[in-house]
Design a protein around this motif. Structure first.
Motif, PDB file in Angstrom:
ATOM      1  N   ALA A 276      53.885 -32.220 -15.085  1.00  0.00           N
ATOM      2  CA  ALA A 276      52.774 -33.160 -15.263  1.00  0.00           C
ATOM      3  C   ALA A 276      51.577 -32.526 -15.955  1.00  0.00           C
ATOM      4  O   ALA A 276      50.920 -33.160 -16.778  1.00  0.00           O
ATOM      5  N   GLU A 277      51.270 -31.286 -15.637  1.00  0.00           N
ATOM      6  CA  GLU A 277      50.089 -30.643 -16.208  1.00  0.00           C
ATOM      7  C   GLU A 277      50.455 -29.417 -17.031  1.00  0.00           C
ATOM      8  O   GLU A 277      49.670 -28.474 -17.149  1.00  0.00           O
TER       9      GLU A 277
ATOM     10  N   TYR B 163      55.276 -25.040  -6.743  1.00  0.00           N
ATOM     11  CA  TYR B 163      54.030 -24.291  -6.896  1.00  0.00           C
ATOM     12  C   TYR B 163      54.280 -22.818  -6.612  1.00  0.00           C
ATOM     13  O   TYR B 163      55.107 -22.475  -5.759  1.00  0.00           O
TER      14      TYR B 163
ATOM     15  N   ARG C 104      57.082 -34.389 -12.165  1.00  0.00           N
ATOM     16  CA  ARG C 104      55.949 -33.849 -11.408  1.00  0.00           C
ATOM     17  C   ARG C 104      55.717 -32.379 -11.752  1.00  0.00           C
ATOM     18  O   ARG C 104      54.572 -31.932 -11.873  1.00  0.00           O
TER      19      ARG C 104
ATOM     20  N   ASP D 134      49.827 -35.924  -0.156  1.00  0.00           N
ATOM     21  CA  ASP D 134      50.196 -35.371  -1.459  1.00  0.00           C
ATOM     22  C   ASP D 134      49.360 -34.128  -1.723  1.00  0.00           C
ATOM     23  O   ASP D 134      48.131 -34.181  -1.710  1.00  0.00           O
ATOM     24  N   VAL D 135      50.034 -33.018  -1.941  1.00  0.00           N
ATOM     25  CA  VAL D 135      49.348 -31.767  -2.281  1.00  0.00           C
ATOM     26  C   VAL D 135      49.446 -31.604  -3.793  1.00  0.00           C
ATOM     27  O   VAL D 135      50.527 -31.375  -4.337  1.00  0.00           O
ATOM     28  N   THR D 136      48.329 -31.734  -4.458  1.00  0.00           N
ATOM     29  CA  THR D 136      48.302 -31.717  -5.919  1.00  0.00           C
ATOM     30  C   THR D 136      48.235 -30.287  -6.448  1.00  0.00           C
ATOM     31  O   THR D 136      47.938 -29.347  -5.700  1.00  0.00           O
ATOM     32  N   PRO D 137      48.486 -30.102  -7.746  1.00  0.00           N
ATOM     33  CA  PRO D 137      48.374 -28.765  -8.344  1.00  0.00           C
ATOM     34  C   PRO D 137      46.980 -28.166  -8.210  1.00  0.00           C
ATOM     35  O   PRO D 137      46.822 -26.948  -8.307  1.00  0.00           O
TER      36      PRO D 137
ATOM     37  N   VAL E  82      45.028 -28.727  -5.413  1.00  0.00           N
ATOM     38  CA  VAL E  82      44.819 -28.438  -3.989  1.00  0.00           C
ATOM     39  C   VAL E  82      45.505 -27.144  -3.574  1.00  0.00           C
ATOM     40  O   VAL E  82      44.936 -26.340  -2.824  1.00  0.00           O
TER      41      VAL E  82
ATOM     42  N   GLN F 246      49.134 -33.530   4.766  1.00  0.00           N
ATOM     43  CA  GLN F 246      48.634 -34.141   3.539  1.00  0.00           C
ATOM     44  C   GLN F 246      49.705 -35.039   2.930  1.00  0.00           C
ATOM     45  O   GLN F 246      50.869 -34.651   2.822  1.00  0.00           O
TER      46      GLN F 246
END
Length: 207
Positions: free
Chosen positions: A133-134, A158, A130, A88-91, A93, A86
């Protein structure tokens, strides 16, 4: 011949007369010897049974540890496959990926599963952006570069399950700790999962 036989019988009678307690003592000695031998035999049998029982339990524990290690290794390889395929593995995913692994419902034997990318010192500010970010409250990578200057970091980005306890680990640079660093260097050199030596988890107040 008859005379000699009579003489022997006479000597035995005189011995019994001279030592009237000889036979009881002899019987006592024989019984004691038999008892001692019996006790020794029983104790030896119990020791052998105990040793066999310990051996069986040790084998069972070894098998259980090996199964757990194989399972953990499979999870790590699955995670490596995700991040290598991948862009980019997002929060969003990563939690979905972890849920598909069908981990034990209580993460038995582990605090959870996480991801810590390799970050160069000059990329630290971008990584912290990053990381936060959330999030409502900002987190910084620790130890800081001021506290421990270094060129390479592997801060935790993560961690699942997303619990208050596991959030304590976010931002912690595992490469800053010698025991973890040794394991990561070996894993990179051998291209295989590698267990570290004993450490105190960040979730438990360690570092």
């Amino acid at each position: 011949m008859v005379t000699e036989e009579l003489q022997r019988k006479g000597r035995r009678r005189r011995w019994l007369i001279d030592y009237p307690r000889g036979i009881p003592v002899l019987i006592f000695v024989l019984v004691t010897a038999i008892t001692v031998l019996s006790v020794f035999s029983i104790e030896r049998g119990e020791v052998e049974r105990d040793a066999a029982d310990v051996s069986r339990k040790a084998q069972a524990m070894t098998s259980a540890i090996e199964r757990r290690a194989y399972t953990s290794s499979a999870y790590l390889r699955a995670g490596a496959a995700l991040f290598s395929t991948q862009a980019d593995v997002t929060p969003a995913v990563f939690p979905r990926f972890v849920s598909e692994l069908t981990l034990d419902s209580n993460y038995r034997g582990a605090e959870g599963i996480g991801w810590a990318p390799v970050v160069a010192a000059n990329q630290l500010r971008s990584f912290e952006g990053r990381l936060n970010a959330e999030r409502i409250s900002d987190k910084m990578v620790r130890p800081t570069l001021q506290e421990q200057p270094r060129e390479i970091l592997t801060p935790i980005l993560y961690m699942q399950p997303d619990t208050a306890r596991n959030r304590r680990a976010l931002g912690y640079d595992m490469y800053s700790q010698p025991v973890r660093r040794t394991a990561m260097d070996l894993a990179a050199a051998n291209d295989r999962p590698t267990a570290s030596g004993p450490v105190v988890l960040v979730q438990e107040g360690g570092g």
